[in-house]
Write a protein that holds these residues in place. Sequence first.
Motif, PDB file in Angstrom:
ATOM      1  N   VAL A  36      63.341 -66.451 -34.137  1.00 59.37           N
ATOM      2  CA  VAL A  36      63.864 -67.296 -33.055  1.00 59.37           C
ATOM      3  C   VAL A  36      64.365 -66.396 -31.937  1.00 59.37           C
ATOM      4  O   VAL A  36      65.232 -65.541 -32.156  1.00 59.37           O
ATOM      5  CB  VAL A  36      65.008 -68.204 -33.552  1.00 59.37           C
ATOM      6  CG1 VAL A  36      65.654 -68.939 -32.382  1.00 59.37           C
ATOM      7  CG2 VAL A  36      64.483 -69.204 -34.579  1.00 59.37           C
ATOM      8  N   THR A  37      63.814 -66.574 -30.728  1.00 63.43           N
ATOM      9  CA  THR A  37      64.274 -65.815 -29.561  1.00 63.43           C
ATOM     10  C   THR A  37      65.395 -66.593 -28.886  1.00 63.43           C
ATOM     11  O   THR A  37      65.254 -67.785 -28.598  1.00 63.43           O
ATOM     12  CB  THR A  37      63.124 -65.597 -28.560  1.00 63.43           C
ATOM     13  OG1 THR A  37      62.021 -64.996 -29.239  1.00 63.43           O
ATOM     14  CG2 THR A  37      63.562 -64.693 -27.425  1.00 63.43           C
ATOM     15  N   THR A  38      66.523 -65.893 -28.663  1.00 59.63           N
ATOM     16  CA  THR A  38      67.666 -66.520 -27.994  1.00 59.63           C
ATOM     17  C   THR A  38      68.035 -65.682 -26.767  1.00 59.63           C
ATOM     18  O   THR A  38      67.596 -64.543 -26.617  1.00 59.63           O
ATOM     19  CB  THR A  38      68.891 -66.579 -28.932  1.00 59.63           C
ATOM     20  OG1 THR A  38      69.301 -65.245 -29.243  1.00 59.63           O
ATOM     21  CG2 THR A  38      68.569 -67.338 -30.212  1.00 59.63           C
ATOM     22  N   ARG A  48      58.373 -76.688 -34.841  1.00 58.58           N
ATOM     23  CA  ARG A  48      58.677 -75.746 -33.754  1.00 58.58           C
ATOM     24  C   ARG A  48      59.363 -76.472 -32.583  1.00 58.58           C
ATOM     25  O   ARG A  48      60.360 -76.000 -32.032  1.00 58.58           O
ATOM     26  CB  ARG A  48      57.391 -75.063 -33.278  1.00 58.58           C
ATOM     27  CG  ARG A  48      57.639 -74.024 -32.185  1.00 58.58           C
ATOM     28  CD  ARG A  48      56.359 -73.362 -31.737  1.00 58.58           C
ATOM     29  NE  ARG A  48      55.864 -72.410 -32.720  1.00 58.58           N
ATOM     30  CZ  ARG A  48      54.794 -72.605 -33.480  1.00 58.58           C
ATOM     31  NH1 ARG A  48      54.094 -73.724 -33.376  1.00 58.58           N
ATOM     32  NH2 ARG A  48      54.402 -71.684 -34.337  1.00 58.58           N
ATOM     33  N   ALA A  49      58.826 -77.648 -32.229  1.00 65.52           N
ATOM     34  CA  ALA A  49      59.400 -78.419 -31.117  1.00 65.52           C
ATOM     35  C   ALA A  49      60.837 -78.822 -31.422  1.00 65.52           C
ATOM     36  O   ALA A  49      61.725 -78.739 -30.558  1.00 65.52           O
ATOM     37  CB  ALA A  49      58.542 -79.646 -30.846  1.00 65.52           C
ATOM     38  N   GLN A  72      63.097 -75.789 -31.070  1.00 67.26           N
ATOM     39  CA  GLN A  72      63.252 -75.352 -29.688  1.00 67.26           C
ATOM     40  C   GLN A  72      64.098 -76.309 -28.850  1.00 67.26           C
ATOM     41  O   GLN A  72      64.489 -75.982 -27.731  1.00 67.26           O
ATOM     42  CB  GLN A  72      61.876 -75.123 -29.055  1.00 67.26           C
ATOM     43  CG  GLN A  72      61.188 -73.895 -29.629  1.00 67.26           C
ATOM     44  CD  GLN A  72      59.812 -73.613 -29.055  1.00 67.26           C
ATOM     45  OE1 GLN A  72      59.232 -72.563 -29.297  1.00 67.26           O
ATOM     46  NE2 GLN A  72      59.261 -74.554 -28.290  1.00 67.26           N
ATOM     47  N   GLU A  73      64.394 -77.502 -29.413  1.00 65.50           N
ATOM     48  CA  GLU A  73      65.298 -78.429 -28.734  1.00 65.50           C
ATOM     49  C   GLU A  73      66.766 -78.002 -28.862  1.00 65.50           C
ATOM     50  O   GLU A  73      67.623 -78.475 -28.120  1.00 65.50           O
ATOM     51  CB  GLU A  73      65.140 -79.837 -29.324  1.00 65.50           C
ATOM     52  CG  GLU A  73      63.827 -80.523 -28.940  1.00 65.50           C
ATOM     53  CD  GLU A  73      63.650 -81.850 -29.672  1.00 65.50           C
ATOM     54  OE1 GLU A  73      64.575 -82.248 -30.414  1.00 65.50           O
ATOM     55  OE2 GLU A  73      62.578 -82.473 -29.508  1.00 65.50           O
ATOM     56  N   VAL A 132      68.133 -71.788 -27.889  1.00 69.52           N
ATOM     57  CA  VAL A 132      66.862 -71.300 -28.430  1.00 69.52           C
ATOM     58  C   VAL A 132      65.834 -71.258 -27.307  1.00 69.52           C
ATOM     59  O   VAL A 132      65.563 -72.273 -26.648  1.00 69.52           O
ATOM     60  CB  VAL A 132      66.358 -72.199 -29.580  1.00 69.52           C
ATOM     61  CG1 VAL A 132      64.956 -71.779 -30.010  1.00 69.52           C
ATOM     62  CG2 VAL A 132      67.322 -72.131 -30.757  1.00 69.52           C
ATOM     63  N   LEU A 133      65.249 -70.092 -27.080  1.00 68.18           N
ATOM     64  CA  LEU A 133      64.234 -69.940 -26.035  1.00 68.18           C
ATOM     65  C   LEU A 133      62.822 -70.093 -26.592  1.00 68.18           C
ATOM     66  O   LEU A 133      61.929 -70.611 -25.933  1.00 68.18           O
ATOM     67  CB  LEU A 133      64.363 -68.562 -25.369  1.00 68.18           C
ATOM     68  CG  LEU A 133      65.719 -68.222 -24.730  1.00 68.18           C
ATOM     69  CD1 LEU A 133      65.685 -66.815 -24.140  1.00 68.18           C
ATOM     70  CD2 LEU A 133      66.065 -69.246 -23.651  1.00 68.18           C
ATOM     71  N   ASN A 134      62.642 -69.633 -27.835  1.00 70.20           N
ATOM     72  CA  ASN A 134      61.283 -69.607 -28.385  1.00 70.20           C
ATOM     73  C   ASN A 134      61.351 -69.495 -29.907  1.00 70.20           C
ATOM     74  O   ASN A 134      62.256 -68.865 -30.451  1.00 70.20           O
ATOM     75  CB  ASN A 134      60.539 -68.398 -27.794  1.00 70.20           C
ATOM     76  CG  ASN A 134      59.164 -68.209 -28.420  1.00 70.20           C
ATOM     77  OD1 ASN A 134      59.026 -67.465 -29.381  1.00 70.20           O
ATOM     78  ND2 ASN A 134      58.176 -68.894 -27.871  1.00 70.20           N
ATOM     79  N   VAL A 135      60.393 -70.135 -30.585  1.00 67.61           N
ATOM     80  CA  VAL A 135      60.269 -70.014 -32.045  1.00 67.61           C
ATOM     81  C   VAL A 135      58.862 -69.517 -32.337  1.00 67.61           C
ATOM     82  O   VAL A 135      57.881 -70.107 -31.887  1.00 67.61           O
ATOM     83  CB  VAL A 135      60.508 -71.367 -32.757  1.00 67.61           C
ATOM     84  CG1 VAL A 135      60.250 -71.229 -34.255  1.00 67.61           C
ATOM     85  CG2 VAL A 135      61.919 -71.868 -32.500  1.00 67.61           C
ATOM     86  N   HIS A 136      58.742 -68.406 -33.061  1.00 61.65           N
ATOM     87  CA  HIS A 136      57.427 -67.846 -33.365  1.00 61.65           C
ATOM     88  C   HIS A 136      57.429 -67.238 -34.765  1.00 61.65           C
ATOM     89  O   HIS A 136      58.450 -67.253 -35.456  1.00 61.65           O
ATOM     90  CB  HIS A 136      57.025 -66.808 -32.316  1.00 61.65           C
ATOM     91  CG  HIS A 136      58.011 -65.704 -32.159  1.00 61.65           C
ATOM     92  ND1 HIS A 136      59.177 -65.848 -31.445  1.00 61.65           N
ATOM     93  CD2 HIS A 136      58.022 -64.436 -32.634  1.00 61.65           C
ATOM     94  CE1 HIS A 136      59.869 -64.717 -31.479  1.00 61.65           C
ATOM     95  NE2 HIS A 136      59.188 -63.845 -32.210  1.00 61.65           N
TER      96      HIS A 136
END
Length: 316
Positions: A247-249, A216-217, A220-221, A225-229
């Motif tokens: 993936v939230t963008t 996940r880290a 998210q780098e 990419v704002l968030n991975v869930h």
Amino acid sequence: MVASPNSKMQRVLQISMAATFLYVVATFYFGVRAHSLALISEAGHNVSDLLAILLSFVAVYFQSRPATEEKTFGYQRAGVLAAFVNALTLIVLSIWIAFAATHRFSAPVAVQPRLMMAVAAAGVLMNGAIASLLWKFSGDVNIRSVFLHMLGDTLSTAAVIAGGAGILYTGLSWIDPLLSILIAGMILWSSVGIVRETLNILLEGTPSTLHLAEIRAAMQEVDGVLNVHDLHVWSLGSSSHALACHVTTSEMPMSECGAILESLNCAIRDRFHIHHTTIQFETTGCETTHGCSAPPPLEVVGAHGHHHHHGHSHAH
């Protein structure tokens, strides 16, 4: 024409089957003649190894078959299933050996240590040779289960030689059943490890060598990419892993999503060796109290005017 890894694996397994069959016949025959439970236990162990090699051979054949519309991932788990069955049979065998050995303590039987040692010496050579042939393919859990069987056989037959020498010089017949219990314990220990590993794959658990927090880290780098869930990682086979996530963008044209998707796949492939991915893009979080639900496909304007982008990647 260079032989494929699967064909080499099949050839090694064929040689292993032939050698193991001959040794099973020899250890059982001479075990009965020498009245040695340790040798008879070795024959039983080698019968299970013979079945293990046969199962692995069939599994390697199925693994080489291509995917179909009914089996979209092919038969990658055939080897995992074979390893699981192999390990279960070894657990049953180890329990039987332990019970038989316990009975021998209360009703000792005179054994012929020289015959024990001669047959066991042949076993060390054969099992050691097969284990060394299988070692180069031991990255596959199916082959590793057979390799552990053969390595265990090599060590246990070496112990039979030591036991035969102990009986020869001390006359203590209880050494034979004690060796059998030690062999049973070793079989049980290696088998439980394989059962745990294969069960984790069959139940689609996260591979033990991978950590979701690290994956996940790394994702998210990636810029944008704002968030991975809703991140899932599982094994298709013993060395083939798959990933699916949301993936939230930030809001962006669809044309820019391709670069982000490529960067994500590179990070996943290069750092974690995951080659099959399904990545879904979103511009808002998953608004549900019961986990994530898939947003509408492509660019559909939602109730609040947000655009949802879906990027699916199948990197093979």
